[in-house]
Each structure stands twice: as structure tokens, then as C-alpha cells.
Design an enzyme around this catalytic site. Structure first.
Site, mmCIF file in Angstrom:
data_model
loop_
_atom_site.group_PDB
_atom_site.id
_atom_site.type_symbol
_atom_site.label_atom_id
_atom_site.label_comp_id
_atom_site.label_asym_id
_atom_site.label_seq_id
_atom_site.Cartn_x
_atom_site.Cartn_y
_atom_site.Cartn_z
ATOM 1 N N LYS A 110 5.933 1.184 -5.232
ATOM 2 C CA LYS A 110 6.158 0.498 -3.956
ATOM 3 C C LYS A 110 7.587 -0.046 -3.903
ATOM 4 C CE LYS A 110 1.265 -0.284 -3.496
ATOM 5 N NZ LYS A 110 0.077 -1.090 -3.798
ATOM 6 N N GLN A 156 -1.332 -7.090 -5.260
ATOM 7 C CA GLN A 156 -1.884 -5.880 -5.875
ATOM 8 C C GLN A 156 -3.269 -6.157 -6.463
ATOM 9 O OE1 GLN A 156 -0.370 -2.727 -5.877
ATOM 10 N NE2 GLN A 156 -2.376 -2.132 -6.627
ATOM 11 N N ASP A 189 -1.165 -5.209 3.982
ATOM 12 C CA ASP A 189 -2.226 -4.468 3.308
ATOM 13 C C ASP A 189 -3.465 -4.320 4.206
ATOM 14 O OD1 ASP A 189 -2.433 -3.153 0.948
ATOM 15 O OD2 ASP A 189 -3.026 -4.880 -0.256
#
Ligand code: NDP
Length: 291
Positions: free
Chosen positions: A49, A93, A116
Site C-alpha cells: 500500500k 490493517q 477501507d
């Protein structure tokens, strides 16, 4: 059979975003990447990322709290990032350590920075077909793969294998939306579904997201179906230096013989997830400025 090349489609999106960022006046968009602890898979995902953000010209801020961080400390960190006007998007994450309630963390991220797409507000906006929301990156990536491969879901029977909040439920909600490219008839299957093969065989588009290596075999697929394989599973392979290989939820060698289009693993849905995260960050940046 046509292979749906996720690497190529993701690269096209990255190139589009790069051009968009280059044309911006002022500071570039910034994504905060929070990785708790040192889980090896999480380390490689966050690295990817970070590298993709750099390639596009986005700023990334990587924050690495220790695995011992408490939920309250993580909340405090998120509150700071939520309030920081130089941060546009926040990604935490997963997986998080067992002592932290993952859904509570997803809820703590400001809906405006939730690139997200796991905050309750953004999941709700998918149901309400409100385009100001952030769609979770993997399902958003699947819709983009289908659109850019010329697959229109209108009137098609889409069968989704798996009902997770991260993939199964949001992709089903997207496919059923009364929107161009969507408008499908959707069936969701899970571990309590009776006679699964009789349902999957009806699918014009089969989306497998169950986390079971090569579970979908040729006898479960209608000839000519479009098959999207979301699974990323490690299976032991002594011929590989690492001792394992990656495989999807679909038995590719046999299913690819009868599918009209199919995604490979790796190189299918996976690269799209990162590209869509970047696209969401750009959207967050633009929406923050439009207020
Ligand atoms: P989860 O484990 O959260 O969910 C799995 C779902 O599959 C559950 O709904 C479960 O049913 C269902 N399921 C499990 N076994 C069966 C079975 N035998 N028959 C029918 N249904 C079954 O997984 P995720 O959705 O998070 O991930 C799925 C896969 O996708 C994994 O391999 C993961 O690594 C991969 N993934 C890939 C991403 C990418 O970027 N390409 C991103 C995210 C995930 P029940 O609800 O009844 O338990």
C-alpha cells in the site's frame, strides 16, 4: 476462456490516479496506514500500500503501534488522526490482536476518512445507494474488474459464496443496486446453505469468497459463467522455496476450461484491492475540500 487480468486493470487505475494527483494544486492526498504488531502478511500488505501510494504521488504516514497497544490507546491514536486536517484517509490493517475488538475499531475511524469502507455509516450508504460513501476496497475492486472487462450484471444471476462484512455482504449489496452495470439477481451462500452446487450451477456470475483452497470445482459451475475468485489461500508446496504456494477458492485448472471469463490467483482481485484503496483516498481528499 478470457483471463481477467487484475494486474493490468489495477495498473490502469494507478495510472489514472497518478495523472489526477499530478494535476492537483496544493498538498497531495495523505493516507495513514496503521499496522499493529508484526504479522508477516500484514507487513507485506502495508508495504504494498505504501509503495502504491508513492507511485501515485500520495503521501503515506505509516504508524506501527506495538502488539501490546490497548484498545483505548488505539482509539486515542485514531481520534488524533480523525482530527488531523493533513490526513485524508485512514486504514487500520487487519487482523488486529485478539484483545482488540476489530469492529469497534472500524467504527472509531471517522466515516469521512474511512477509506477501507468498514464503518457502519459507509456500509449503510452501500445499502442506501448513496454515492458519497466509501465502498470496501475488495468488493469495489470486483465491480471495477467486471465493468472494465465488459461484464454488465443487469438481469444476471450473481451467486456469492461467503457472507463476510469485508467481501460477501458488500459485493452482494453492490451487485443488487439499481445502478448501471449492477441490477443483478443475487443469491448469497454460506456454510449453512443446503445443496450448494445446485445453486452455484445457476450462476451467470460466480463470486467465491470463502477462504477454502480450490473449493469450487468444475461440477459446480455452469458452462460460460464468469468466475471471480477472491480467495487467497496458502497451500503447502515443497517444490517452492517458501514451502507454499498461493491458490484461490476456485480449482482454476478445471473451472477455467468452462468459464467464459475468470480471474487468476494471484493477479486477479488482489491487486484491485490496493488500487481501490488509493481511489478511495483521492475521493476522501476531494470530498473534504468540497465541504
Ligand atoms: P471469512 O472467513 O470472513 O468468511 C468466509 C465466508 O465463507 C463465511 O461467510 C463462511 O460461512 C463461508 N464459508 C466457509 N466455508 C464454507 C463452505 N464450506 N461452504 C459455504 N460457505 C462457506 O473470509 P473473508 O470474506 O474475509 O475472505 C474470504 C477469502 O478471500 C479468504 O481466502 C481471504 O484471504 C480472501 N480475501 C482476499 C482479498 C483480496 O484482496 N483478494 C481481500 C479479503 C479477503 P459462515 O458465515 O456460515 O461461517
Amino acid at each position: 476462456m478470457e483471463l481477467i487480468d487484475g494486474n493490468q486493470i489495477a495498473a490502469a487505475i494507478v495510472a489514472e490516479l497518478k495523472a489526477e494527483v499530478a494535476a492537483l494544486a496544493g498538498r497531495p492526498p495523505c493516507i495513514a496506514l496503521v499496522r499493529v504488531g508484526n504479522d508477516p502478511a500484514s507487513m507485506s500488505y502495508v508495504k504494498k500500500k505504501e509503495m502504491t501510494a508513492k507511485e501515485i504521488g500520495l503521501t503515506s504516514r505509516v504508524i506501527l503501534p506495538p502488539v501490546t497497544i490497548t484498545q483505548d490507546e488505539l482509539f486515542a491514536l485514531l481520534d488524533e488522526l480523525n482530527a488531523d486536517p493533513t490526513v485524508d484517509g485512514i486504514l487500520v490493517q487487519s487482523p488486529l490482536p485478539k484483545h482488540i475488538d476489530e469492529v469497534a475499531v472500524f467504527r472509531r475511524v471517522s466515516p469521512d476518512k474511512d477509506v477501507d469502507g468498514f464503518n457502519t455509516v459507509n456500509l449503510g450508504k452501500v445499502a442506501q445507494e448513496d454515492a458519497t460513501g466509501f465502498v470496501a476496497c475488495t468488493p469495489a475492486g470486483i465491480m471495477e474488474l467486471l465493468a472494465r472487462s465488459g461484464v454488465n450484471l443487469k438481469g444476471k444471476h450473481v451467486v456469492v459464496l461467503g457472507r463476510s462484512l469485508i467481501v460477501g455482504k458488500p459485493i452482494a449489496l453492490l451487485a443488487v443496486q439499481k445502478q448501471p452495470g449492477a441490477n443483478a439477481t443475487v443469491t448469497i451462500c454460506h456454510s449453512a446453505t443446503a445443496d450448494l452446487p445446485s445453486i452455484t450451477r445457476q450462476a451467470d456470475v460466480l463470486i467465491a469468497a470463502i477462504g477454502r483452497a480450490e473449493f469450487v470445482t468444475a461440477d459446480m459451475v455452469k458452462p460460460g459463467a464468469v468466475v471471480i475468485d477472491v480467495g487467497i489461500n496458502r497451500v503447502a508446496d515443497p517444490t517452492k522455496k517458501s514451502g507454499y504456494r498461493l491458490t484461490g477458492d476456485v480449482h482454476f485448472p478445471t473451472v477455467s476450461m468452462l468459464a467464459s471469463k475468470i480471474t487468476p490467483v494471484p493477479g486477479g482481485v488482489g491487486p484491485m484491492t490496493v488500487a481501490m484503496l488509493m481511489k478511495n483516498t483521492m475521493k476522501a481528499y476531494r470530498q473534504a475540500r468540497a465541504h
